[in-house]
Enzyme design. Sequence first.
Site, PDB file in Angstrom:
ATOM      1  CG  ASP A   1      -0.257   0.352   2.588  1.00  0.00           C
ATOM      2  OD1 ASP A   1       0.584  -0.497   2.687  1.00  0.00           O
ATOM      3  OD2 ASP A   1      -0.652   0.853   3.552  1.00  0.00           O
TER       4      ASP A   1
ATOM      5  CD  GLU B   1       4.091   0.964   7.140  1.00  0.00           C
ATOM      6  OE1 GLU B   1       4.923   1.453   8.138  1.00  0.00           O
ATOM      7  OE2 GLU B   1       3.570   1.704   6.323  1.00  0.00           O
TER       8      GLU B   1
HETATM    9  N1  BES Z   1       8.379   3.158   5.573  1.00  0.00           N
HETATM   10  C1  BES Z   1       8.215   4.004   6.424  1.00  0.00           C
HETATM   11  C2  BES Z   1       8.673   4.133   7.752  1.00  0.00           C
HETATM   12  C3  BES Z   1      10.122   4.536   7.551  1.00  0.00           C
HETATM   13  C4  BES Z   1      10.378   5.789   6.994  1.00  0.00           C
HETATM   14  C5  BES Z   1      11.277   4.161   8.219  1.00  0.00           C
HETATM   15  C6  BES Z   1      11.743   6.120   6.681  1.00  0.00           C
HETATM   16  C7  BES Z   1      12.417   4.487   8.169  1.00  0.00           C
HETATM   17  C8  BES Z   1      12.783   5.567   7.286  1.00  0.00           C
HETATM   18  C9  BES Z   1       6.631   3.425   6.723  1.00  0.00           C
HETATM   19  O1  BES Z   1       6.009   2.981   5.373  1.00  0.00           O
HETATM   20  C10 BES Z   1       5.688   4.738   7.291  1.00  0.00           C
HETATM   21  O2  BES Z   1       5.738   5.522   6.568  1.00  0.00           O
HETATM   22  N2  BES Z   1       5.242   4.320   8.389  1.00  0.00           N
HETATM   23  C11 BES Z   1       4.204   5.094   8.956  1.00  0.00           C
HETATM   24  C12 BES Z   1       3.660   4.303   9.830  1.00  0.00           C
HETATM   25  C13 BES Z   1       2.416   4.853  10.646  1.00  0.00           C
HETATM   26  C14 BES Z   1       1.211   5.153   9.463  1.00  0.00           C
HETATM   27  C15 BES Z   1       1.888   3.947  11.788  1.00  0.00           C
HETATM   28  C16 BES Z   1       4.803   6.465   9.652  1.00  0.00           C
HETATM   29  O3  BES Z   1       6.043   6.325   9.846  1.00  0.00           O
HETATM   30  O4  BES Z   1       4.307   7.458   9.578  1.00  0.00           O
HETATM   31 MN    MN Z   2       7.056   1.996   4.398  1.00  0.00          MN
HETATM   32 MN    MN Z   3       5.219   5.195   4.577  1.00  0.00          MN
END
Ligand code: BES
Ligand code: MN
Ligand code: MN
Length: 456
Positions: A89, A154
Amino acid sequence: MSSPAIAFARQNYPRFLDELKDLLRIPSISTLPEHKGDCRHAADVLAAELKRIGMENVRLIETEGNPLVYADWLHAAGKPTVLCYGHYDVQPPDPLDEWHTPPFEPTVRDGNIYARGAVDDKGQVCAQVKALESLLATKKALPLNVRVLLEGEEEVGGEGIAKFVASKPAELKADFALISDTELFAPGLPTLCVGLRGMIYTEIEVRGAKTDLHSGMYGGAAPNPFFSLAQILSELKDKDGHILIPGFYDDIIPPSPEELAAWRSLPFDEEQYRISEVGARQLVGEKGYSVLERTWARPTLDVHGIPGGFTGAGAKTVIPAKAVAKVSMRLVPGMTPTKAYAQYKSYVEKIAPAGVDVEVRLVHSGEPSLIPVNNPYIQAATRALHEVWGKDTVFIRSGGSIPIVGDFARHLGIPSVMMGFGLPDDNLHAPNEKFHLKNFELGIESLIRFMEETGR
Ligand code: BES
Ligand code: MN
Ligand code: MN
């Protein structure tokens, strides 16, 4: 580095890129209900791809939301089992007019592929699948046992996968997880991410009058929920960025002196970061902490949007009946979503101004994670990365959140190897998201070598 699988990958990069483009054309935006069908389409495409390369037991696992994609290959007797995770997603692409080419028409420019999801996370999911394909194509076997579990929620908190992992741990039995959803600390610098922040995402709704009112007839007498909301928000943090929720910082486990020393030796310049990554006049945050400490090891409180009232062009004289703020907090090791939310909710209710109704809601939450680095999988990863990138690996944390990492630790008892290949300026969640093609390729080669090393 004479791996036949790597030779296979190198011969097939043009096709790999075409197949990544096919995946990127699908607008699998999990937060928008009208894209449910696109999410399922992306899951179907990935399942077909896993089947084509020779993975077994390929199936969609239904959840209350978007389906999970599962596959395995478990014929490496006596070898460890890896659980490969990623998400298909993506975030919404807006603001659309800032994209140089449309978000769902993947385009290659200056050695990068531009599209929503290019790096977060379809490009990196694709890198894992291509590593598996290269190994299976050349050896008709994998060097270790592999399970693949992909999710499609996610970006909206990952509730479906969390329930599945909690309820079916035996079906996911593995020795470690491999997650490609993070970044390199700097171009060309092999990086493993060993810590993530958790989060609670909330809404505060303030209701005043029973309906929207004429602001001339009632202004001066009727409560304005936007003002009440602004008062609440202004009491959540002080001028130095310190969060005012009582007890909020109490349980934080600070990074060790060794970890802090390692962060200080990373190639990082706060002024350069302010100018080229953030592009603001000044950085904000708690006094006495470096930028890396503030973004990796301190909690945050941010407002994401304030829907309600009149936001169209022109002017409308109205006192809105209600106002909402979307507020999230990033949590660091030691903090738990349950306790942080309880502290926040009771504080907001306590500071709520008289004359309005205030309701606090939890939208989603996820635990912070800290990975112990002294395990054989992390060591194998640094050996593989050294071969491919010719450099020693740096260990970093990230301020972002991947909630499933905590669930893998708690319910499956396994550590995660977070080996990701994005760059700090890849524009995750922003217009013109990209994936550097060299990192796509070296990512595939790193994943191949890593699987060969762990299966040795
Ligand atoms: N891949 C990201 C998280 C991430 C970004 C890890 C950069 C390391 C470096 C993930 O897809 C993300 O965006 N997660 C969301 C999670 C939330 C909606 C629970 C976030 O961090 O905002
Ligand atoms: Mn991600
Ligand atoms: Mn993300």
